[in-house]
Design an enzyme around this catalytic site. Structure first.
Site, mmCIF file in Angstrom:
data_model
loop_
_atom_site.group_PDB
_atom_site.id
_atom_site.type_symbol
_atom_site.label_atom_id
_atom_site.label_comp_id
_atom_site.label_asym_id
_atom_site.label_seq_id
_atom_site.Cartn_x
_atom_site.Cartn_y
_atom_site.Cartn_z
ATOM 1 N N CYS A 30 61.581 -47.872 37.599
ATOM 2 C CA CYS A 30 60.876 -46.536 36.664
ATOM 3 C C CYS A 30 60.198 -47.811 35.727
ATOM 4 O O CYS A 30 58.688 -47.428 35.595
ATOM 5 C CB CYS A 30 61.185 -45.819 35.792
ATOM 6 S SG CYS A 30 62.710 -46.326 34.430
ATOM 7 N N HIS A 84 60.313 -66.090 35.990
ATOM 8 C CA HIS A 84 60.310 -64.608 35.724
ATOM 9 C C HIS A 84 61.608 -64.023 36.309
ATOM 10 O O HIS A 84 62.090 -63.104 36.219
ATOM 11 C CB HIS A 84 58.899 -64.107 36.496
ATOM 12 C CG HIS A 84 59.011 -62.818 36.643
ATOM 13 N ND1 HIS A 84 58.909 -62.606 35.281
ATOM 14 C CD2 HIS A 84 59.557 -61.581 36.982
ATOM 15 C CE1 HIS A 84 58.311 -61.194 35.535
ATOM 16 N NE2 HIS A 84 58.243 -60.572 37.025
#
Length: 206
Positions: free
Chosen positions: A51, A100
């Site tokens: 989400c 990342h």
């Protein structure tokens, strides 16, 4: 030579309606993984779709372009137009992409720092890619290492000592605003994982 490339968007770069356009249903991911492997220079592929973020993690031949794989991915979204999405996308390669990946696994890049859900979601994405034969070399090694480091971060630091999810933080905020929630009636909108977690936290506070 092989290099890591990550492309996607997250709560840092895109509002929720844009993230919803990019999200992939779980049943489509195996097909999309295989399609990505057909892009020029793509050796391995993994898709993380939650989400709060949608990311492609790819191992590419040294001279390969990320553009072909991204074009194939966006082609799966009838509602997502490439030019309209461009301002929200980030493209990371090499060491920047590795950093990342490790930050995401350790929940340093999460909306609530320290939440444990993202590591489970990343493991699910890896398991899916592994089952499709889409990770089997360089990317496989990197993701496995990221899992190891994320475990160390959680056990050797106090990163998980505060609010551990958006749902938990929402319930705590409600308690700050309204005081005791004991006996209150609360409506939850939606029936996803976050609503399930919110319901559990609400039950715990009465």
């Amino acid at each position: 030579m092989t290099r890591l490339a990550i492309c996607g968007l997250s709560h840092h770069t895109a509002p929720v309606h844009i993230r919803e356009q990019m999200a992939l249903p779980a049943q489509l991911i195996p097909e999309v993984l295989q399609d990505l492997l057909r892009a020029d220079g793509v050796r391995e592929s993994m898709i993380l779709s939650t989400c709060n973020r949608v990311e492609l993690a790819l191992s590419l031949d040294d001279q390969a372009s990320l553009g072909d794989a991204l074009h194939r991915f966006l082609g799966r979204h009838q509602s997502a137009q490439g030019p309209a999405l461009e301002p929200y996308l980030y493209r990371l390669e090499g060491r920047e992409a590795m950093r990342h990946l490790f930050r995401v696994a350790a929940s340093l890049d999460s909306m609530v720092v320290g939440e444990p859900q993202i590591l489970g979601q990343l493991k699910d994405a890896y398991t899916m890619a592994k089952s499709q034969g889409a990770v089997n070399g360089f990317l496989d090694q990197l993701v496995t290492r990221a899992f190891h480091v994320a475990k160390r971060v959680r056990t050797e630091t106090e990163i998980g000592s505060s609010a551990v999810s958006v749902s938990y933080a929402a319930v705590e905020l409600a308690r700050e605003i309204f005081g005791s929630l004991d006996g209150s009636v609360v409506m939850l909108v939606g029936a996803g994982k976050m609503s399930e977690l919110a319901a559990r936290h609400l039950k715990n506070v009465g």
